[in-house]
Enzyme design. Structure first.
Site, PDB file in Angstrom:
ATOM      1  N   LYS A 174      48.848 -28.563 -15.530  1.00 57.73           N
ATOM      2  CA  LYS A 174      47.393 -28.507 -15.627  1.00 57.73           C
ATOM      3  C   LYS A 174      46.859 -27.215 -15.005  1.00 57.73           C
ATOM      4  CE  LYS A 174      47.534 -32.369 -13.391  1.00 57.73           C
ATOM      5  NZ  LYS A 174      47.181 -33.533 -12.556  1.00 57.73           N
TER       6      LYS A 174
ATOM      7  N   ASP B 172      41.504 -35.268  -8.695  1.00 52.23           N
ATOM      8  CA  ASP B 172      40.784 -34.856  -7.477  1.00 52.23           C
ATOM      9  C   ASP B 172      40.526 -33.365  -7.425  1.00 52.23           C
ATOM     10  OD1 ASP B 172      43.498 -34.184  -7.070  1.00 52.23           O
ATOM     11  OD2 ASP B 172      43.219 -34.212  -4.903  1.00 52.23           O
TER      12      ASP B 172
ATOM     13  N   ASP C 298      40.681 -45.488 -24.558  1.00 51.87           N
ATOM     14  CA  ASP C 298      41.902 -46.274 -24.770  1.00 51.87           C
ATOM     15  C   ASP C 298      43.016 -45.933 -23.799  1.00 51.87           C
ATOM     16  OD1 ASP C 298      40.744 -47.558 -27.007  1.00 51.87           O
ATOM     17  OD2 ASP C 298      41.213 -45.808 -28.238  1.00 51.87           O
TER      18      ASP C 298
END
Lengths: 307, 307
Positions: free
Chosen positions: B228, B253, B27
């Site tokens: 992250k 990436d 979603d």
């Protein structure tokens, strides 16, 4: 091995008894400089008298410093300006170590060396016959981050030497990282990894460990370390002085460089509290320390006091 | 757990079959930006069309970037200038994460935050009501290393935030290190630890991992990482979108930040080769990689091609 036993047993405070025994059983004293001989440009009290006394007893004096900002020649000048007569060849600096590492490993003379560091590394590299780039010359450069612009680097750089650099910047970090990542076989040499050092008398500053970590962080590579605690310099010392390491005593203010270097090399060790480590921190943590000096005391001048 | 199983099995190349299954079972798509949406200031081919297609299918689009140099507001402006309509609240940058970390941990409003980083961190800190020091204002400062001079730092700094800083210098490193070492309880927050990033279209540059490592090297402390692969930002994302993480797909990436973040959070994952990792390196190393994406493909536009 005697030294192995010493390093495992607990440390002893220097005293009249053991100081005499230490001095009698040792032929050479190896001194760290920052935090042991001086802090910044200030001599630590009682150092010249202590060195005079040791010389008068026939002891060899050697100065092993991880501070790469000066060459051996410049260190000799600094000693003289502070009233201590020391010859260039009694000084073993990590700037000299970096140049000697390339020399003994037959680094091709046609390749270049990129320097993140100060004048001392450049001077030692040039004395050893190598071509050095970077260092102070790149201290004010700022790369432009623009589309279609390529940041160029010299493909003939075969080694990047990183040491203490108070003019560290993004240009040098990009240059060094590109050489290490893109030039095949490019060496990554760290003069040392000290986290901090007494660059001035009143406080500590980031050491070469800061700049080296930055390059590690950008390249995800680990360096070859040529300064303390690596014993790379010991071979040069042994060539010059015909003394076994068990008859040498390393005197320093840092456990992770000086005392570990002494232990790695098989020397006696004396920690002084005139630099990075202070007595209360040492006492609080002494049982948990992985590196234990054989002896500890406030300052180099205690050797004079006790002997 | 479904995600745990996926991460252990080997990765699949994106294809007509599995791309449709992926899009149907998800979603929300979470995109990294540098190397996925753009390189420097250049859009990667086919990105706007792909994003339009996903929006037309009713998918939520979220942009999760470790690049802390911009605030969310500035990222929204950059998207608009590149012709991609993105709202500020669809952007989750590590600059925002640093400010939110302080907020949810009730960082005292009377304390200050020292920044080694760029404008984005300052703007997010100020939007969150905090007082920030450092950053660009200290970009041209050079400390003097003189006897009897003390480098002063603000004792009310309670956190040091370190991110990508192309104006990194010795002044900021000393300031940040002093706060972390000497101000009791001072937090050390890293926006992220990416080794490198596509700051320009043609090449990689040292990333925040370089500056963070420098501070680690000077302080011998480890930071709290808010970008992250930390899932700290996921709580904010979940607050905004009522979607379980297993119905989200993280597209990035980098394995060590993007894909690991997706896996840590329980998302599907898609690695693209338009940034740091290229296909041949991935194929050569794929069996040894600790982090395996569920899918891999050349570029975001392959989603459009296959669906």
């Amino acid at each position: 091995m005697m030294n192995g036993e010493i390093s495992k047993s607990s440390s002893q405070q220097l005293s009249i008894e053991n100081a005499k025994e230490l001095v009698n059983s040792v032929d050479a004293f190896l001194f760290d400089c920052d935090g042991v001989i001086w802090k910044g440009d200030k001599l630590i009290d009682g150092v010249p008298q202590t060195l005079d006394m040791l010389r008068s007893l026939g002891k060899k004096l050697v100065f092993v410093t991880n501070n790469s900002t000066k060459s051996r020649r410049k260190y000799a000048e600094k000693f003289h300006s502070l009233g201590i007569p020391v010859n260039e060849d009694e000084i073993f600096s990590s700037s000299f170590a970096a140049a000697m590492y390339l020399k003994v490993n037959d680094f091709p003379i046609e390749k270049k060396v990129y320097v993140i560091g100060e004048e001392g590394i450049l001077e030692e590299l040039e004395l050893a016959g190598f071509t050095a780039l970077g260092g102070p010359a790149d201290g004010k450069k700022n790369p432009e981050l623009k589309s279609n612009c390529l940041f160029e680097h010299d493909k003939s750089v075969g080694a990047v030497v990183v040491g203490l650099d108070q003019y560290i910047n993004f240009y040098k970090l990009q240059y060094g990282a590109l050489c290490i990542r893109e030039n095949p076989g490019c060496l990554f040499i760290a003069t040392n990894r000290d986290a901090s050092g007494h660059l001035t008398d009143l406080q500590e500053w980031p050491g070469a460990g800061c700049m080296v970590a930055a390059v590690c962080g950008a390249t995800q590579k680990e360096p070859i370390v040529v300064g303390k605690p690596s014993t790379f310099l010991m071979d040069f010392l042994l060539q010059k002085y015909n003394i076994t390491t068990s008859r040498m005593c390393m005197v320093g203010d840092r456990l992770d460089t000086d005392i570990l270097f002494g232990q790695n090399a098989g020397c006696r060790t004396l920690l002084v509290f005139s630099g990075v480590v202070n007595e209360s921190a040492f006492q609080d943590l002494s049982k948990e320390l992985q590196v234990q000096p054989e002896f500890y005391t406030n300052s180099v001048s205690d050797i004079l006091k006790y002997v």
